[in-house]
Design an enzyme around this catalytic site. Structure first.
Site, short mmCIF file in Angstrom:
data_model
loop_
_atom_site.label_atom_id
_atom_site.label_comp_id
_atom_site.label_asym_id
_atom_site.label_seq_id
_atom_site.Cartn_x
_atom_site.Cartn_y
_atom_site.Cartn_z
CG ASP A 411 -12.92 -26.12 -31.57
OD1 ASP A 411 -12.26 -26.91 -32.27
OD2 ASP A 411 -13.30 -25.00 -31.96
CG ASP A 456 -11.58 -28.63 -35.11
OD1 ASP A 456 -10.35 -28.49 -35.21
OD2 ASP A 456 -12.38 -27.89 -35.70
CG ASP A 460 -9.74 -24.19 -31.69
OD1 ASP A 460 -8.82 -24.85 -31.17
OD2 ASP A 460 -10.10 -24.35 -32.87
NE ARG A 514 -4.13 -26.59 -35.99
CZ ARG A 514 -5.30 -26.59 -36.61
NH1 ARG A 514 -6.43 -26.59 -35.90
NH2 ARG A 514 -5.37 -26.59 -37.93
#
Length: 643
Positions: A411, A456, A460, A514
Site C-alpha cells: 500500500d 493495492d 489502508d 473502497r
C-alpha cells in the site's frame, strides 16, 4: 524489549474470553480431567496443559479443530496481537530448574515466524529470548497420517531454568514484539502474535495441575513519549488477577506537561481496577501546545465520551531531512522508534522495486513545500501513535506478486494498530492503467484484474487503528483506494471494533472502489466530494462500502457519476448500518442511496457541515487557498503552516 501498547490492542478489544468454566467439549465426562501426567522416580513430573482441562485458566483465542493431529478437543488459534493463554500449576516446594515448552503448528511457509513470551507469576522470564515458533507443515487439513501429523504439530524448544514457587503459580503465554532475537526475527506484521497452540508442557519436580482459575489479565504501563515524562505503577507489568487495584503516576520532564491517560482519565495519580487486559499510557505534550489549527474529528479525542487529546506528532524533537531512499535506510532506527522527530521529505523518494519505510510513535512527517515531498513505490508503514502527516504525496506502489518488478510493499500509506493519527492535505494516486516505476507499460497487461491488482491500496488501516482523522486529501486514479480493517472474520472483529475514523474535506476522483471500505468500527464522513469521470469508473464505482457490523454517519458530501453511493456492496450482512442525511448531494448516480438506520453520532463537536461540492468546484477552478478555505491535496500549505 518490552510488551508494547501495540501488542495489547487486541487484548483491550477482546470481548469474549474462552475460559475453563465455559469450555465446550465433545466429551463432557473428560472435560475436567487433566491430560497425561508423567512422573519419574525422583518426583520429576511432566504436565501437558490443555484448553478446557484442569490447569487451564483462560485465553482470548478460539478453540478450533480444522487441522487434525491435535490432542484433546482441539487447539487454540486466533492468537492475534496481544492474545494470551493463562495456565495454573502447583508445586510442593520452590524449584528453580523447571522447563517449559509447547506443542504448536505454523503452517505458513513465509512471513509468519512468531515467538512466545512466558510470564510466570506476573513476571516475564524470557524477554530477550522468546520461544521461537518457526514454520512446521500444513498439508491437507484432514490428513491424519503419522508423517503429516508429526510435521504439522511440533514441540518447541525448551525454556529452562524456570522458577516455580511453593503453592500456586500462573503461567501466561503471549506473542513477542517485533525484533531480532539472535538469528530469529519477528517482523512488525507478526508483532505480538502466536501461532496455533495444542498444549503447554511443563516439567519439574513435584508439580501438579493448579486449581486457581481466577481470571487473570495482562497489564502494562508506559509513557507514550519517554522524552516527555515517565510512569510509575504500584503493580509490575505482567498478568494480574481480575479486580486487582493499581495506581499509576505520571511525572513530566522540564518543558513538558502531563495531559491525560490513554483511557481519557486526567487524574494523577490515577487508581483503577484491572477488569480486562490493560495497557495504560501517559500522554505528555510540550508545555503550551494546543490543538493544531484546522484539525477536527477523532484525532482530537481519546475515548467514546469525547475526552480531549492534543496530538503533537514530533513536537519537541529535532528534524530529520529525507531527500532519497538511502536516507530512509540511514535513519531507519530513528524513524521506527518512539522518540519525537520532525521528518521533512524533499523531492521524490523512490526505488526500483517496492520498499517499506517504517514509522513509529511521536512523529510529524511533512512534504517540503519548496520541493514537494513524495513517496513513489515506497510504502510509509505507520505502527506508532501520535503521528501527523501533512503535504505529502503517496502512490504508485507496485504490489503485484511474483514479477521482476515486484517488491516488499503493498500500500502507499499503511497504518497498523496506530492511535491518534492526523493525515492532512496529502495526495494519493496511481494509474488506472498500470505503469512501471520508470513510466513504461509492464509486460502482460492482459485484463482488468491485472490492472486492479497491480497496485493495492492507497491508504489502508488495520489491526484496530483508532482516533484517526483524514482531512483535505486528494485521492485519484486508482482501483481500490482506502481499506479499513483487513477481514470480516472473528480475528479481525475484536481489533476492528475499536476503529474510529473521521473523513472530511477530501476529494475522491476516478476511484473504482473502497472510498472507503469500512469494517467493524465507527466512521464520520462529512464534507467530502466523490466524482467519477474516467471511462473505467464512471457509472461503475462503489463509494462508501459499509461492512461487518460497522456504523457510518455520512453528511454534507457530494457524489457525482457513481454506481453506488453508500451501503454494503460486497459482503454478507453482519449488522452494519449507516445514516445518510439530507445534507448530502448526488448528481448522475445510478442508484438512490438508502437513508439507513444508524443512530451513531461522534463524541466531538464540529463546525456546520460544508457541501462537498464546493471542494470539487474550488479545486478545479483554483479558487481556494489556506486551511480555512480548504482545497484538497498538496501545494496549499506553506512552510509556516507545517512547522
Amino acid at each position: 524489549m518490552k510488551l508494547t501498547a501495540k501488542i495489547l490492542t487486541g487484548m483491550l478489544a477482546a470481548s469474549l474470553v474462552f475460559a475453563m468454566a465455559g469450555c465446550k467439549n465433545s466429551d463432557d465426562e473428560q472435560k475436567s480431567e487433566p491430560v497425561a501426567v508423567v512422573t519419574e522416580t525422583d518426583g520429576t513430573t511432566t504436565l501437558n496443559l490443555q484448553e478446557g482441562k484442569t490447569g487451564f485458566v483462560s485465553t482470548e483465542g478460539k478453540v478450533s479443530s480444522d487441522f487434525v493431529g491435535y490432542t484433546g478437543s482441539g487447539y487454540i488459534d486466533n492468537l492475534g496481537a496481544g492474545a494470551t493463554i493463562v495456565y495454573t500449576i502447583s508445586a510442593k516446594a520452590t524449584i528453580t530448574n523447571a522447563k517449559i515448552a509447547m506443542v504448536y503448528a505454523n503452517w505458513e511457509t513465509t512471513g509468519r515466524d512468531r515467538a512466545a513470551l512466558v510470564y510466570v507469576n506476573d513476571i516475564c522470564i524470557n524477554e530477550n529470548n522468546p520461544i521461537p515458533m518457526p514454520y512446521t507443515f500444513k498439508g491437507n487439513k484432514t490428513d491424519d497420517s503419522k508423517e503429516t501429523v508429526a510435521k504439522r504439530w511440533q514441540t518447541s524448544s525448551w525454556l529452562t531454568g524456570v522458577t516455580l514457587n511453593a503453592g500456586s503459580n500462573t503461567v501466561m503465554l503471549t506473542g513477542a514484539p517485533a525484533g531480532k532475537y539472535g538469528s530469529y526475527e519477528v517482523t512488525e506484521s507478526q508483532s505480538g502474535m502466536m501461532n496455533n497452540i495444542d498444549y503447554l508442557i511443563v516439567n519439574g519436580k513435584d508439580i501438579d495441575y493448579g486449581t486457581d482459575t481466577t481470571p487473570r489479565y495482562a497489564y502494562t504501563f508506559s509513557s507514550e513519549n519517554e522524552k516527555g515524562g515517565s510512569v510509575a505503577s504500584t503493580l509490575a507489568a505482567g498478568s494480574h488477577k481480575q479486580g486487582s487495584s493499581v495506581t499509576v503516576t505520571a511525572t513530566a520532564k522540564d518543558g513538558w506537561t502531563f495531559e491525560c491517560w490513554s483511557d481519557g482519565a486526567t487524574a494523577n495519580p490515577y487508581t483503577f481496577t484491572i477488569e480486562a487486559a490493560t495497557d495504560i499510557q501517559a500522554h505528555f505534550i510540550p508545555t503550551g501546545t494546543t490543538v493544531p489549527a484546522g484539525l477536527k474529528g477523532y484525532a482530537t479525542i481519546t475515548n467514546n465520551d469525547g475526552a480531549a487529546y492534543t496530538i503533537t506528532g514530533g513536537a519537541g524533537g529535532s528534524t530529520i531531512n529525507i531527500t532519497s531512499y538511502a536516507d530512509t535506510v540511514t535513519y531507519a532506527e530513528k524513524l521506527a522508534g518512539n522518540d519525537p522527530y520532525i521528518v521533512k521529505v524533499s523531492g521524490t523518494i523512490t526505488y526500483a522495486t517496492s520498499k517499506k519505510c517504517n514509522l513509529g510513535s511521536n512523529k510529524t512527517v511533512y512534504g517540503d513545500p519548496e520541493n514537494q515531498g513524495r513517496f513513489k513505490n515506497v510504502q510509509l508503514n505507520v505502527s506508532g501513535d501520535n503521528v501527523i502527516i501533512r503535504n505529502m504525496m503517496f502512490g504508485e506502489v507496485i504490489a503485484y506478486d511474483g514479477q521482476s518488478y515486484s517488491g516488499e510493499a503493498n500500500d502507499a500509506l499503511g497504518l497498523s494498530g496506530s492511535q491518534h493519527v492526523w493525515i492532512d492535505h496529502c495526495e494519493f494516486q496511481s494509474h488506472l492503467t498500470p505503469q512501471l516505476n520508470d513510466g513504461s507499460t509492464p509486460p502482460a497487461v492482459s485484463d482488468e484484474k491485472f490492472a486492479k491488482d497491480f497496485y493495492d491500496g492507497l491508504l489502508d488501516m488495520k489491526n484496530g487503528c483508532s482516533w484517526v482523522t483524514v482531512s483535505n486529501c486528494y485521492f485519484h486514479d486508482h482501483w481500490k483506494a482506502f481499506l479499513c480493517e483487513s477481514n470480516s472474520d472473528e480475528k479481525s472483529a475484536a481489533l476492528g471494533k475499536t476503529m474510529r475514523l473521521t473523513l472530511y474535506g477530501n476529494l475522491f476522483e476516478n476511484i473504482y472502489s473502497r472510498q472507503p471500505k469500512f469494517r467493524w468500527g465507527k466512521a464520520h464522513i462529512f464534507g467530502n466530494a466523490y466524482v467519477e469521470n474516467a471511462s473505467e469508473t464512471q457509472g461503475e464505482s462503489n463509494c462508501i462500502d459499509v461492512n461487518a457490523g460497522a456504523e457510518v454517519l455520512a453528511e454534507g458530501n457530494y457524489f457525482e457519476g457513481l454506481k453506488n453511493v453508500i451501503g454494503n456492496f460486497t459482503e454478507d450482512s453482519m449488522g452494519e448500518s449507516w445514516r445518510y442525511t439530507s445534507t448530502n448531494v448526488t448528481k448522475s448516480c445510478n442508484n438512490t442511496p438508502s437513508p439507513g438506520t444508524s443512530k451513531f453520532s461522534p463524541a466531538y463537536t464540529y463546525d456546520a457541515v460544508s457541501k462537498g461540492a464546493l471542494i470539487y468546484a474550488k479545486m478545479k477552478n483554483g479558487e481556494a487557498t489556506g486551511a480555512e478555505n480548504p482545497t484538497a491535496g498538496v501545494g496549499i500549505l506553506t512552510a509556516s503552516d507545517l512547522q
